[in-house]
Design a protein around this motif. Structure first.
Motif, PDB file in Angstrom:
ATOM      1  N   ALA A   1     -18.641   2.372 -25.782  1.00 39.69           N
ATOM      2  CA  ALA A   1     -19.801   2.535 -26.662  1.00 39.69           C
ATOM      3  C   ALA A   1     -21.093   2.150 -25.942  1.00 39.69           C
ATOM      4  N   ILE A   2     -21.055   1.052 -25.197  1.00 43.23           N
ATOM      5  CA  ILE A   2     -22.222   0.633 -24.413  1.00 43.23           C
ATOM      6  C   ILE A   2     -22.579   1.719 -23.407  1.00 43.23           C
ATOM      7  N   GLY A   3     -21.559   2.249 -22.735  1.00 47.13           N
ATOM      8  CA  GLY A   3     -21.797   3.317 -21.768  1.00 47.13           C
ATOM      9  C   GLY A   3     -22.478   4.512 -22.407  1.00 47.13           C
ATOM     10  N   GLN A   4     -22.008   4.903 -23.558  1.00 45.19           N
ATOM     11  CA  GLN A   4     -22.602   6.058 -24.246  1.00 45.19           C
ATOM     12  C   GLN A   4     -24.047   5.755 -24.646  1.00 45.19           C
ATOM     13  N   GLU A   5     -24.278   4.573 -25.211  1.00 44.55           N
ATOM     14  CA  GLU A   5     -25.631   4.186 -25.627  1.00 44.55           C
ATOM     15  C   GLU A   5     -26.605   4.157 -24.464  1.00 44.55           C
ATOM     16  N   GLU A   6     -26.117   3.766 -23.278  1.00 48.40           N
ATOM     17  CA  GLU A   6     -27.002   3.626 -22.122  1.00 48.40           C
ATOM     18  C   GLU A   6     -27.015   4.864 -21.228  1.00 48.40           C
ATOM     19  N   GLY A   7     -26.369   5.943 -21.670  1.00 46.87           N
ATOM     20  CA  GLY A   7     -26.458   7.203 -20.951  1.00 46.87           C
ATOM     21  C   GLY A   7     -25.460   7.395 -19.820  1.00 46.87           C
ATOM     22  N   TYR A   8     -24.426   6.575 -19.768  1.00 50.05           N
ATOM     23  CA  TYR A   8     -23.392   6.775 -18.755  1.00 50.05           C
ATOM     24  C   TYR A   8     -22.491   7.923 -19.189  1.00 50.05           C
ATOM     25  N   ARG A   9     -21.871   8.582 -18.220  1.00 51.53           N
ATOM     26  CA  ARG A   9     -20.988   9.703 -18.547  1.00 51.53           C
ATOM     27  C   ARG A   9     -19.522   9.309 -18.514  1.00 51.53           C
ATOM     28  N   ALA A  10     -19.178   8.170 -17.886  1.00 55.83           N
ATOM     29  CA  ALA A  10     -17.768   7.801 -17.778  1.00 55.83           C
ATOM     30  C   ALA A  10     -17.599   6.319 -17.488  1.00 55.83           C
ATOM     31  N   VAL A  11     -16.462   5.806 -17.924  1.00 50.84           N
ATOM     32  CA  VAL A  11     -15.987   4.479 -17.517  1.00 50.84           C
ATOM     33  C   VAL A  11     -14.781   4.733 -16.625  1.00 50.84           C
ATOM     34  N   LEU A  12     -14.816   4.191 -15.430  1.00 48.36           N
ATOM     35  CA  LEU A  12     -13.723   4.354 -14.475  1.00 48.36           C
ATOM     36  C   LEU A  12     -12.982   3.042 -14.304  1.00 48.36           C
ATOM     37  N   LEU A  13     -11.693   3.138 -14.001  1.00 44.19           N
ATOM     38  CA  LEU A  13     -10.912   1.960 -13.651  1.00 44.19           C
ATOM     39  C   LEU A  13      -9.776   2.410 -12.749  1.00 44.19           C
ATOM     40  N   GLY A  14      -9.322   1.514 -11.947  1.00 45.77           N
ATOM     41  CA  GLY A  14      -8.161   1.773 -11.097  1.00 45.77           C
ATOM     42  C   GLY A  14      -7.101   0.746 -11.434  1.00 45.77           C
ATOM     43  N   THR A  15      -5.873   1.195 -11.588  1.00 45.46           N
ATOM     44  CA  THR A  15      -4.821   0.235 -11.924  1.00 45.46           C
ATOM     45  C   THR A  15      -3.456   0.745 -11.509  1.00 45.46           C
ATOM     46  N   SER A  16      -2.602  -0.180 -11.167  1.00 46.42           N
ATOM     47  CA  SER A  16      -1.184   0.124 -10.996  1.00 46.42           C
ATOM     48  C   SER A  16      -0.400  -0.631 -12.075  1.00 46.42           C
ATOM     49  N   ASN A  17      -1.138  -1.278 -12.972  1.00 42.54           N
ATOM     50  CA  ASN A  17      -0.575  -2.071 -14.064  1.00 42.54           C
ATOM     51  C   ASN A  17      -0.256  -1.133 -15.228  1.00 42.54           C
ATOM     52  N   GLU A  18       1.010  -1.037 -15.586  1.00 45.02           N
ATOM     53  CA  GLU A  18       1.433  -0.090 -16.623  1.00 45.02           C
ATOM     54  C   GLU A  18       0.747  -0.311 -17.974  1.00 45.02           C
ATOM     55  N   PRO A  19       0.647  -1.565 -18.483  1.00 45.32           N
ATOM     56  CA  PRO A  19      -0.040  -1.744 -19.764  1.00 45.32           C
ATOM     57  C   PRO A  19      -1.506  -1.272 -19.729  1.00 45.32           C
ATOM     58  N   MET A  20      -2.183  -1.501 -18.599  1.00 51.10           N
ATOM     59  CA  MET A  20      -3.577  -1.061 -18.510  1.00 51.10           C
ATOM     60  C   MET A  20      -3.649   0.463 -18.478  1.00 51.10           C
ATOM     61  N   GLY A  21      -2.748   1.086 -17.750  1.00 49.59           N
ATOM     62  CA  GLY A  21      -2.695   2.546 -17.727  1.00 49.59           C
ATOM     63  C   GLY A  21      -2.430   3.106 -19.113  1.00 49.59           C
ATOM     64  N   ASN A  22      -1.519   2.473 -19.849  1.00 47.91           N
ATOM     65  CA  ASN A  22      -1.223   2.912 -21.216  1.00 47.91           C
ATOM     66  C   ASN A  22      -2.450   2.784 -22.116  1.00 47.91           C
ATOM     67  N   LEU A  23      -3.180   1.678 -21.981  1.00 52.03           N
ATOM     68  CA  LEU A  23      -4.385   1.473 -22.780  1.00 52.03           C
ATOM     69  C   LEU A  23      -5.419   2.550 -22.471  1.00 52.03           C
TER      70      LEU A  23
END
Length: 135
Positions: free
Chosen positions: A94-116
């Motif tokens: 929501a913050i990203g959208q309000e401030e004009g960002y086009r994407a939130v990126l993350l890198g993970t090999s953690n299965e729960p984070m990937g699922n989220l």
């Protein structure tokens, strides 16, 4: 709804800087995070709970080109599966959208984070390969 606080810059909040470092150490100890240099203070943070000892936190920064990089999302083990990770990620989006960002990126090999990430509509774009230097 969860009470998400922030964002604040780590360098302006010594108590949250310490909490973020503790979360980083805990994530490493749980093998949820392989390597990551120490925070330098230019990152921003969202948190749930007490500032000195948050139940959950998200550390992120401006990655350029209209993107936010989610560097760490950590929920204390006793608070997992309560919606805190979802609340933090939703707030960051929501913050990203309000401030004009086009994407939130993350890198993970953690299965729960990937699922989220997938539950919130995230798609996997890249696979990272680590090659050891030639001997």
């Amino acid at each position: 709804p969860m009470d998400v606080h922030g964002p604040m810059t780590l360098q302006l909040t010594p108590d949250l800087f310490v909490a973020a470092d503790k979360a980083l150490a805990a994530a490493r100890a749980e093998s949820a995070l392989k390597e990551r240099p120490p925070f330098d203070g230019d990152e921003s943070i969202l948190w749930i709970g007490d500032r000195a000892s948050p139940m959950a936190l998200a550390v992120f920064y401006d990655a350029g080109e209209g993107r936010i990089w989610l560097d760490l999302l950590y929920v204390q083990p006793e608070h997992r599966q309560t919606g805190m990770g979802t609340a933090l990620l939703s707030c960051l989006r929501a913050i990203g959208q309000e401030e004009g960002y086009r994407a939130v990126l993350l890198g993970t090999s953690n299965e729960p984070m990937g699922n989220l990430a997938r539950k919130q509509g995230g798609t996997e774009h890249h696979t990272v390969y680590e090659l050891l230097a030639a001997a």
